[in-house]
Enzyme design. Structure first.
Site, PDB file in Angstrom:
ATOM      1  N   TYR A   1      46.353  29.770  36.306  1.00  0.00           N
ATOM      2  CA  TYR A   1      47.324  30.385  37.216  1.00  0.00           C
ATOM      3  C   TYR A   1      47.675  29.430  38.363  1.00  0.00           C
ATOM      4  O   TYR A   1      46.794  28.904  39.052  1.00  0.00           O
ATOM      5  CB  TYR A   1      46.792  31.703  37.787  1.00  0.00           C
TER       6      TYR A   1
ATOM      7  N   ASP B   1      43.756  38.439  24.804  1.00  0.00           N
ATOM      8  CA  ASP B   1      44.789  37.925  23.889  1.00  0.00           C
ATOM      9  C   ASP B   1      44.206  37.263  22.640  1.00  0.00           C
ATOM     10  O   ASP B   1      44.477  36.082  22.353  1.00  0.00           O
ATOM     11  CB  ASP B   1      45.712  36.958  24.650  1.00  0.00           C
TER      12      ASP B   1
ATOM     13  N   GLY C   1      54.955  46.200  33.455  1.00  0.00           N
ATOM     14  CA  GLY C   1      55.965  45.444  32.714  1.00  0.00           C
ATOM     15  C   GLY C   1      56.578  44.349  33.572  1.00  0.00           C
ATOM     16  O   GLY C   1      57.758  44.025  33.427  1.00  0.00           O
TER      17      GLY C   1
ATOM     18  N   GLN D   1      53.879  46.757  48.578  1.00  0.00           N
ATOM     19  CA  GLN D   1      53.871  47.149  47.155  1.00  0.00           C
ATOM     20  C   GLN D   1      52.471  47.604  46.755  1.00  0.00           C
ATOM     21  O   GLN D   1      52.284  48.636  46.119  1.00  0.00           O
ATOM     22  CB  GLN D   1      54.251  45.968  46.265  1.00  0.00           C
ATOM     23  N   LEU D   2      51.493  46.803  47.126  1.00  0.00           N
ATOM     24  CA  LEU D   2      50.115  47.102  46.713  1.00  0.00           C
ATOM     25  C   LEU D   2      49.667  48.457  47.281  1.00  0.00           C
ATOM     26  O   LEU D   2      49.073  49.273  46.569  1.00  0.00           O
ATOM     27  CB  LEU D   2      49.148  46.006  47.170  1.00  0.00           C
TER      28      LEU D   2
HETATM   29  N1  LIG Z   1      45.449  37.810  30.092  1.00  0.00           N
HETATM   30  C1  LIG Z   1      46.713  37.488  30.098  1.00  0.00           C
HETATM   31  O1  LIG Z   1      47.222  36.834  29.188  1.00  0.00           O
HETATM   32  C2  LIG Z   1      47.593  37.919  31.246  1.00  0.00           C
HETATM   33  C3  LIG Z   1      48.979  37.734  31.178  1.00  0.00           C
HETATM   34  C4  LIG Z   1      49.751  38.150  32.252  1.00  0.00           C
HETATM   35  C5  LIG Z   1      49.152  38.737  33.368  1.00  0.00           C
HETATM   36  N2  LIG Z   1      47.787  38.866  33.423  1.00  0.00           N
HETATM   37  C6  LIG Z   1      47.125  39.477  34.598  1.00  0.00           C
HETATM   38  O2  LIG Z   1      47.813  40.662  34.933  1.00  0.00           O
HETATM   39  C7  LIG Z   1      48.218  40.621  36.303  1.00  0.00           C
HETATM   40  C8  LIG Z   1      49.498  41.400  36.486  1.00  0.00           C
HETATM   41  O3  LIG Z   1      50.513  40.819  35.713  1.00  0.00           O
HETATM   42  P1  LIG Z   1      52.049  40.872  36.123  1.00  0.00           P
HETATM   43  O4  LIG Z   1      52.236  40.461  37.530  1.00  0.00           O
HETATM   44  O5  LIG Z   1      52.797  40.189  35.049  1.00  0.00           O
HETATM   45  O6  LIG Z   1      52.407  42.398  35.880  1.00  0.00           O
HETATM   46  P2  LIG Z   1      52.655  43.744  36.609  1.00  0.00           P
HETATM   47  O7  LIG Z   1      51.443  44.171  37.319  1.00  0.00           O
HETATM   48  O8  LIG Z   1      53.213  44.579  35.535  1.00  0.00           O
HETATM   49  O9  LIG Z   1      53.847  43.421  37.652  1.00  0.00           O
HETATM   50  C9  LIG Z   1      53.577  43.025  38.944  1.00  0.00           C
HETATM   51  C10 LIG Z   1      54.873  42.727  39.682  1.00  0.00           C
HETATM   52  O10 LIG Z   1      55.702  43.905  39.744  1.00  0.00           O
HETATM   53  C11 LIG Z   1      56.316  43.980  41.024  1.00  0.00           C
HETATM   54  N3  LIG Z   1      55.771  45.171  41.707  1.00  0.00           N
HETATM   55  C12 LIG Z   1      54.465  45.606  41.695  1.00  0.00           C
HETATM   56  N4  LIG Z   1      54.333  46.745  42.407  1.00  0.00           N
HETATM   57  C13 LIG Z   1      55.561  47.047  42.884  1.00  0.00           C
HETATM   58  C14 LIG Z   1      56.061  48.105  43.686  1.00  0.00           C
HETATM   59  N5  LIG Z   1      55.281  49.074  44.120  1.00  0.00           N
HETATM   60  N6  LIG Z   1      57.393  48.109  43.982  1.00  0.00           N
HETATM   61  C15 LIG Z   1      58.193  47.133  43.536  1.00  0.00           C
HETATM   62  N7  LIG Z   1      57.797  46.091  42.779  1.00  0.00           N
HETATM   63  C16 LIG Z   1      56.480  46.051  42.456  1.00  0.00           C
HETATM   64  C17 LIG Z   1      55.961  42.682  41.761  1.00  0.00           C
HETATM   65  O11 LIG Z   1      56.853  41.631  41.405  1.00  0.00           O
HETATM   66  P3  LIG Z   1      58.215  41.294  42.218  1.00  0.00           P
HETATM   67  O12 LIG Z   1      57.997  41.534  43.666  1.00  0.00           O
HETATM   68  O13 LIG Z   1      58.543  39.921  41.875  1.00  0.00           O
HETATM   69  O14 LIG Z   1      59.205  42.234  41.673  1.00  0.00           O
HETATM   70  C18 LIG Z   1      54.627  42.340  41.123  1.00  0.00           C
HETATM   71  O15 LIG Z   1      54.282  40.991  41.260  1.00  0.00           O
HETATM   72  C19 LIG Z   1      48.321  39.117  36.617  1.00  0.00           C
HETATM   73  O16 LIG Z   1      48.233  38.844  37.987  1.00  0.00           O
HETATM   74  C20 LIG Z   1      47.159  38.577  35.835  1.00  0.00           C
HETATM   75  O17 LIG Z   1      45.976  38.742  36.582  1.00  0.00           O
HETATM   76  C21 LIG Z   1      47.005  38.479  32.373  1.00  0.00           C
END
Ligand SMILES: NC(=O)c1ccc[n+]([C@@H]2O[C@H](COP(=O)([O-])OP(=O)(O)OC[C@H]3O[C@@H](n4cnc5c(N)ncnc54)[C@H](OP(=O)(O)O)[C@@H]3O)[C@@H](O)[C@H]2O)c1
Length: 364
Positions: free
Chosen positions: A61, A161, A218, A297-298
């Site tokens: 990351y 994965d 998503g 957001q959090l």
């Molecule tokens: N193992 C793997 O292969 C893998 C792959 C991907 C991710 N991950 C893990 O999963 C975690 C989360 O992944 P992700 O960031 O892709 O997915 P997510 O949790 O589905 O999306 C998070 C994003 O959504 C937006 N968001 C979150 N809460 C919000 C709210 N209340 N209101 C508005 N926008 C909001 C923010 O982006 P914006 O502000 O840009 O809109 C935030 O960065 C990563 O940090 C990582 O630790 C693991």
């Protein structure tokens, strides 16, 4: 946010909402939506001050910045022992060196040492293989995890994965040889990504592995802040940025977003909370690994488990987001199984200690 859960068949208690830190830092592959240390600190602080203990990162990351930033934030907060600090390895760190990538023993040991250094700690609480490399024998991975536990470098091990057969083989091999078991499997899971339900969820429940759902929002589409614009989206966030590799957003995704919006409105809750609540309470799921770009957001997301989704609302979400059942799996549904098992024979007829296979959609 004091919702803790045992991770798989282990004694490790983790928050049901984990903090994803893939966007901590501004380097590497995630640079387009990365956050500086100053921007990341309030997110981290809010999470841990609300009782959260499950932190997810990876060596890959933001090209190592996520781990470095986390190391400094943890040192400043002085809370290392309270955390279930998780990192992952697999991705290449030196394209010119064939052993500086993949799942093999040599890379794994080097990778864990490098992660510990960047995080400023002497052990990880949970260490995951990040992505299957299609080459390394599973026995080599399980043995090395076990060695790392015995060496005090990691406390627990898991996978992310990988194919389901690979995870099943890893767990069975560990059990057969009394080696460190896999306590978690981190997979893409949420209302827009439900493929894992056919094979992975029943496997995890049967083999004592707790699922952790990555990108449960998503990437932000389930927060309701985007609008459709032709084949793409507009809205304030990373998915609206043409420079960011976004998940596929098709007609089906918009149908799911529509149903979620309706349900969230009926419950008087933000869409993000309902989406997180739904996935965390799915069969086999221990925790959702969600990201946030700001403390605000959090803070909203942390209330995601403060309510229950009523059965009718859940049914609406389940139906709108139902994944296509692959042909073979239609034979494992209760309707078809009525032809397989004599009608009078129930689970209660099995000898004590018999663990029935868990059918897709059965209770957790
Ligand atoms: N193992 C793997 O292969 C893998 C792959 C991907 C991710 N991950 C893990 O999963 C975690 C989360 O992944 P992700 O960031 O892709 O997915 P997510 O949790 O589905 O999306 C998070 C994003 O959504 C937006 N968001 C979150 N809460 C919000 C709210 N209340 N209101 C508005 N926008 C909001 C923010 O982006 P914006 O502000 O840009 O809109 C935030 O960065 C990563 O940090 C990582 O630790 C693991």
């Amino acid at each position: 946010m004091n919702h803790y859960y045992l991770l798989g068949r282990s004694g490790l208690r983790v928050s049901r909402l984990a903090l994803g830190t893939m966007n901590f830092g501004t380097g590497g592959w995630h640079a387009a939506y990365g956050k500086t240390e100053e921007e990341s600190e309030p997110i981290f602080r809010r999470y841990v001050e609300s009782g959260g203990n499950f932190i997810d990162t990876a060596d890959f990351y933001t090209a190592g910045e996520s781990e470095r930033i986390l190391g400094r934030l943890i040192a400043r907060a002085g809370n290392r022992d309270r955390l279930v600090l998780t990192s992952k390895y697999t991705n290449s760190v030196d394209p010119s060196d064939p052993n500086a990538s993949g799942n093999g023993r040599k890379h794994m040991i080097r990778a864990v040492e490098a992660s510990l250094k960047r995080l400023g700690t002497d052990h990880l609480d949970l260490y995951l293989l990040h992505t299957w490399d299609r080459i390394t024998p599973v026995e080599e991975v399980v043995r090395t995890f076990d060695d790392l536990v015995r060496a005090g470098k990691i406390r627990y091990a898991g996978l992310s994965d990988v194919p389901a057969w690979y995870a099943a083989r890893a767990q069975s091999y560990a059990e057969a040889h009394a080696l460190t078991p896999m306590v978690t499997l981190q997979l893409p899971y949420g209302l827009t990504m439900r493929d894992v339900e056919h094979e992975y969820a029943p496997m995890a429940q049967n083999l004592g592995i707790g699922l952790t759902a990555w990108s449960p929002l998503g990437g932000g589409i389930l927060t309701g802040k985007y609008q459709r614009a032709g084949q793409g989206v507009v809205g304030e966030g990373r998915l609206g940025d043409p420079g960011v590799a976004a998940p596929k957003i098709d007609d089906n995704t918009w149908r799911i977003v529509g149903a979620l919006e309706e349900v969230a409105e009926g419950l008087g809750r933000p869409m993000a909370q309902v989406a997180l609540n739904w996935v965390v309470t799915q069969p086999g799921v221990a925790s959702a690994v969600a990201g946030a770009s700001s403390e605000k957001q959090l803070a909203g997301n942390l209330a995601a488990l403060d309510f229950e989704i009523p059965a009718d609302a859940r049914r609406r979400l389940d139906e709108a987001s139902a994944p296509r059942t692959p042909q073979l799996y239609s034979m494992f549904t209760p309707e078809y199984q009525a032809m397989v098992v004599s009608p009078g024979l129930s689970i209660g007829d099995k000898p004590a200690g018999y663990a029935p296979p868990v059918l897709n959609g059965a209770g957790s």
